[in-house]
Design an enzyme around this catalytic site. Structure first.
Site, mmCIF file in Angstrom:
data_model
loop_
_atom_site.group_PDB
_atom_site.id
_atom_site.type_symbol
_atom_site.label_atom_id
_atom_site.label_comp_id
_atom_site.label_asym_id
_atom_site.label_seq_id
_atom_site.Cartn_x
_atom_site.Cartn_y
_atom_site.Cartn_z
ATOM 1 N N GLU A 192 9.326 15.849 15.416
ATOM 2 C CA GLU A 192 9.838 15.633 14.069
ATOM 3 C C GLU A 192 9.130 16.617 13.135
ATOM 4 O OE1 GLU A 192 8.571 12.160 11.757
ATOM 5 O OE2 GLU A 192 10.675 11.840 11.273
ATOM 6 N N GLU B 118 9.034 1.155 11.196
ATOM 7 C CA GLU B 118 10.113 2.138 10.982
ATOM 8 C C GLU B 118 9.463 3.515 11.072
ATOM 9 O OE1 GLU B 118 13.182 1.539 10.730
ATOM 10 O OE2 GLU B 118 13.336 -0.550 10.089
ATOM 11 N N LYS C 14 0.876 -1.186 0.000
ATOM 12 C CA LYS C 14 0.000 0.000 0.000
ATOM 13 C C LYS C 14 0.909 1.231 0.000
ATOM 14 C CE LYS C 14 -1.956 3.046 2.045
ATOM 15 N NZ LYS C 14 -1.776 4.491 1.677
ATOM 16 N N CYS D 175 13.447 10.334 7.472
ATOM 17 C CA CYS D 175 13.264 9.928 8.869
ATOM 18 C C CYS D 175 14.516 10.188 9.678
ATOM 19 C CB CYS D 175 12.888 8.454 8.919
ATOM 20 S SG CYS D 175 14.030 7.424 7.997
HETATM 21 P P1 NAP Z 1 2.049 8.466 7.705
HETATM 22 O O1 NAP Z 1 1.029 9.495 7.696
HETATM 23 O O2 NAP Z 1 2.254 7.660 8.939
HETATM 24 O O3 NAP Z 1 1.733 7.520 6.459
HETATM 25 C C1 NAP Z 1 2.523 6.416 6.106
HETATM 26 C C2 NAP Z 1 1.667 5.391 5.386
HETATM 27 O O4 NAP Z 1 0.674 4.886 6.288
HETATM 28 C C3 NAP Z 1 0.890 5.943 4.193
HETATM 29 O O5 NAP Z 1 0.825 4.958 3.198
HETATM 30 C C4 NAP Z 1 -0.465 6.207 4.821
HETATM 31 O O6 NAP Z 1 -1.509 6.287 3.885
HETATM 32 C C5 NAP Z 1 -0.617 5.014 5.723
HETATM 33 N N1 NAP Z 1 -1.617 5.181 6.791
HETATM 34 C C6 NAP Z 1 -2.127 6.329 7.304
HETATM 35 N N2 NAP Z 1 -3.038 6.053 8.267
HETATM 36 C C7 NAP Z 1 -3.103 4.710 8.360
HETATM 37 C C8 NAP Z 1 -3.862 3.812 9.167
HETATM 38 N N3 NAP Z 1 -4.725 4.252 10.083
HETATM 39 N N4 NAP Z 1 -3.689 2.492 9.002
HETATM 40 C C9 NAP Z 1 -2.811 2.012 8.099
HETATM 41 N N5 NAP Z 1 -2.073 2.813 7.296
HETATM 42 C C10 NAP Z 1 -2.199 4.145 7.432
HETATM 43 O O7 NAP Z 1 3.492 9.048 7.382
HETATM 44 P P2 NAP Z 1 3.880 10.061 6.233
HETATM 45 O O8 NAP Z 1 3.530 11.429 6.625
HETATM 46 O O9 NAP Z 1 3.387 9.535 4.919
HETATM 47 O O10 NAP Z 1 5.467 9.872 6.204
HETATM 48 C C11 NAP Z 1 6.312 10.584 7.012
HETATM 49 C C12 NAP Z 1 6.706 9.792 8.258
HETATM 50 O O11 NAP Z 1 7.370 8.581 7.881
HETATM 51 C C13 NAP Z 1 7.703 10.520 9.132
HETATM 52 O O12 NAP Z 1 7.314 10.395 10.467
HETATM 53 C C14 NAP Z 1 9.002 9.787 8.889
HETATM 54 O O13 NAP Z 1 9.955 9.846 9.917
HETATM 55 C C15 NAP Z 1 8.531 8.403 8.669
HETATM 56 N N6 NAP Z 1 9.563 7.633 7.964
HETATM 57 C C16 NAP Z 1 10.290 6.701 8.663
HETATM 58 C C17 NAP Z 1 11.293 5.987 8.041
HETATM 59 C C18 NAP Z 1 12.094 4.950 8.771
HETATM 60 O O14 NAP Z 1 12.681 4.098 8.116
HETATM 61 N N7 NAP Z 1 12.137 4.966 10.098
HETATM 62 C C19 NAP Z 1 11.556 6.220 6.683
HETATM 63 C C20 NAP Z 1 10.826 7.189 6.020
HETATM 64 C C21 NAP Z 1 9.820 7.878 6.666
HETATM 65 P P3 NAP Z 1 -1.893 7.747 3.294
HETATM 66 O O15 NAP Z 1 -0.879 8.017 2.284
HETATM 67 O O16 NAP Z 1 -3.249 7.608 2.733
HETATM 68 O O17 NAP Z 1 -1.867 8.706 4.440
#
Ligand code: NAP
Ligand code: MG
Length: 501
Positions: A404, A273, A198, A307
């Protein structure tokens, strides 16, 4: 100032990418392309222009259910379940080759959808995705259990097996779409799992192209499925589904918490992650020019949407002014613009929502007493641009220091003495524990600090990301590790077999 403008002629395969982006796009379930059950679609945008690129199928819970059933069927089919490890490896190698042949188009698609400079897409993100596929292809034939000596009465033949965990839902964010998608699918497919990917709603295009390449390469039906759509619908349906054995997620800590709860129903295995607030530490004996460049790269690369972005800079007082001035000079000189402009060094952030969120953190910090050393430039659109920003005079309790931001915003602090314990305590004063970066030529200080820092990865004097190097977080930065042996073993269950002989 205005953002720099697009020069599309210079970009290879941009026309191919635009043609692909225009669609039509469907879901990929059980080896076939399918319209979403409820007929819903959503638009994905080019963050450099705000322009709608394509209508994308929005998967519902009913589509998630179909994908889970298709994946289960693959897990029970001779074609996938009995495929020899070297045949799984070969499919992954062929997929890597297919990505290589399509690298220009994939790079252009990534820049259209995510905004990153096309040079970064072509020469970092796509090669990293390919490396992941090749690295884990190599593991498919090396997933061995071991024989175990038992001490109980009798004579025993005991050993362990590494079996695929089963149906895996893989949910990824928008900041590194194709790199993250391949980092997820490569170990899962190498281990023999069936996958449902997804992608983020903001950036579905390279995942769609990936699904076409997977189809072309000829993976068995249902081994890989793609659900484009929203997190709250498709994502949540997958994390709650009793037919899913494991969820691997990269994204925010907030959504990570929701996933843990949703996974509790059938005790899904979960790898997370999550976010970070990486400290970058410049010790007194560091190579200062290198540290300045490294610190700037670490927070301004990918417009800070990483991240692991080095968002807190701790500099020994001897070098503080020089480092802050150096990083600020780089920030002020950076060309911010559309990812297809060859001059661009930093692209837009993903959306206006994200831009406003980032600017809100900066103004909140300034209201609380922070000083802007770089970044006060106004960058008008169209498109979602933020100037690279450096702040001093922040306090530990400010949101800009604790949370963050996921944007190009650096908080710089000085430290005075040589007490590594106190320095580590400051660096560790965060709910996150994903990464830490050290700049030093003092070997003893480097190794002592590396042990004290609560971070999944400590990089000294640069150093990069590698599919062989375990990656993950302490504290609220996640659960488990990706990459390396641990990364593929996370897609297996260990079975112990003991036979009296
Ligand atoms: P996000 O809002 O958590 O979304 C990540 C993914 O989860 C998207 O595909 C999102 O879909 C989906 N999602 C949202 N709500 C969900 C739910 N209730 N159940 C299941 N899936 C759900 O994060 P983001 O804003 O896209 O990305 C930024 C974040 O990712 C930052 O916090 C960053 O640090 C983190 N990150 C971590 C790493 C690592 O390796 N540690 C690497 C890269 C990024 P939608 O697109 O529809 O919202
Ligand atoms: Mg987009």
């Amino acid at each position: 100032m205005n953002a720099t403008t697009t020069a599309p002629d210079a970009v290879p395969a941009l026309e191919d990418a635009r043609r692909f982006a225009a669609g039509p796009h469907r879901l990929f379930i059980g080896g076939a392309w399918a319209d979403p059950r409820e007929g819903e679609t959503f638009a994905t945008q080019d963050p450099a222009t705000g322009e709608n690129l394509a209508d994308i199928a929005s998967a519902s819970a009913a589509d998630a259910d179909l994908a889970v059933k298709a994946a289960r069927k693959a897990m029970e089919s001779a074609e996938w379940a009995d495929m020899k490890p070297n045949a799984r490896a070969l499919l992954l190698y062929r997929l890597a080759d297919a990505l290589e042949r399509n690298a220009d188009e994939l790079a252009a698609l990534e820049t259209l959808d995510n905004g990153m400079p096309v040079r970064d897409a072509r020469y970092f993100h796509i090669p990293y995705a390919i490396d992941q596929l090749r690295y884990f292809a190599g593991w498919a034939t090396k997933l061995n259990g071991e024989s175990i000596a038992l001490s109980g009465p009798g004579t025993w033949h005991a050993y362990t097996l590494k079996e695929p965990v089963g149906v895996v839902a893989q949910i990824v964010p928008w900041n590194a779409p194709i790199a993250m998608a391949c980092a997820k699918i490569a170990p899962a497919l190498a281990a023999g799992c069936a996958v449902i990917l997804k992608p983020a709603e903001e950036t579905p295009l390279t995942a769609l192209k990936l699904a076409h390449l997977i189809e072309e390469v000829g993976f068995p039906a249902g081994a890989f499925n793609l659900l484009t759509g929203f997190g709250e619908t498709a994502g949540a349906a997958l994390t709650e589904h009793p037919g899913v054995d494991k969820v691997t997620f990269t994204g925010s800590t907030e959504v990570g918490r929701l996933i843990i709860k949703a996974a509790a129903g059938n005790f899904k295995r979960v790898t997370l992650e999550l976010g970070g607030k990486t400290p970058v530490i410049v010790l007194p004996d560091a190579d200062v020019p290198q540290a300045i460049e490294g610190a700037a790269r670490s927070i301004f690369g990918n417009a800070g949407q990483v991240c692991n972005a080095g968002s807190r800079l701790f500099v020994h007082k001897r070098h503080f002014d020089e480092v802050v001035e150096g990083v600020s000079r780089i920030a002020d000189a950076m060309k911010v613009g559309a990812g297809f402009d060859p001059e661009t060094q930093m692209g837009p952030v993903i959306s206006d929502t994200q831009r406003n969120r980032i600017l809100g953190y900066v103004s909140g910090g300034v209201d609380a007493g922070a000083t802007i050393r770089a970044g006060a430039r106004d960058i008008s659109g169209p498109g979602s641009f933020v100037a690279p920003t450096v702040l001093t005079d922040t306090q530990a309790e400010m949101a800009v220091r604790r949370e963050e931001i996921f944007g190009p915003v650096l908080c710089a602090m000085s430290f005075g003495d040589d007490d590594l314990e106190a320095l580590a305590a400051q660096a560790n004063a965060s709910d996150y524990g994903l990464g830490a970066v050290l700049w030093t030529n003092n070997l003893s200080a480097a190794h002592r600090l590396a042990r004290k820092l609560k971070a999944g990865t400590v990089r000294v004097n640069g150093g990069g990301l590698d599919p062989a190097l375990p990656f993950g977080g302490f504290k609220q930065s996640g659960w488990g590790r990706e990459n390396g042996r641990e990364g593929i073993e996370a897609y297996t269950e260990t079975k112990s077999v003991a036979m009296a002989i």
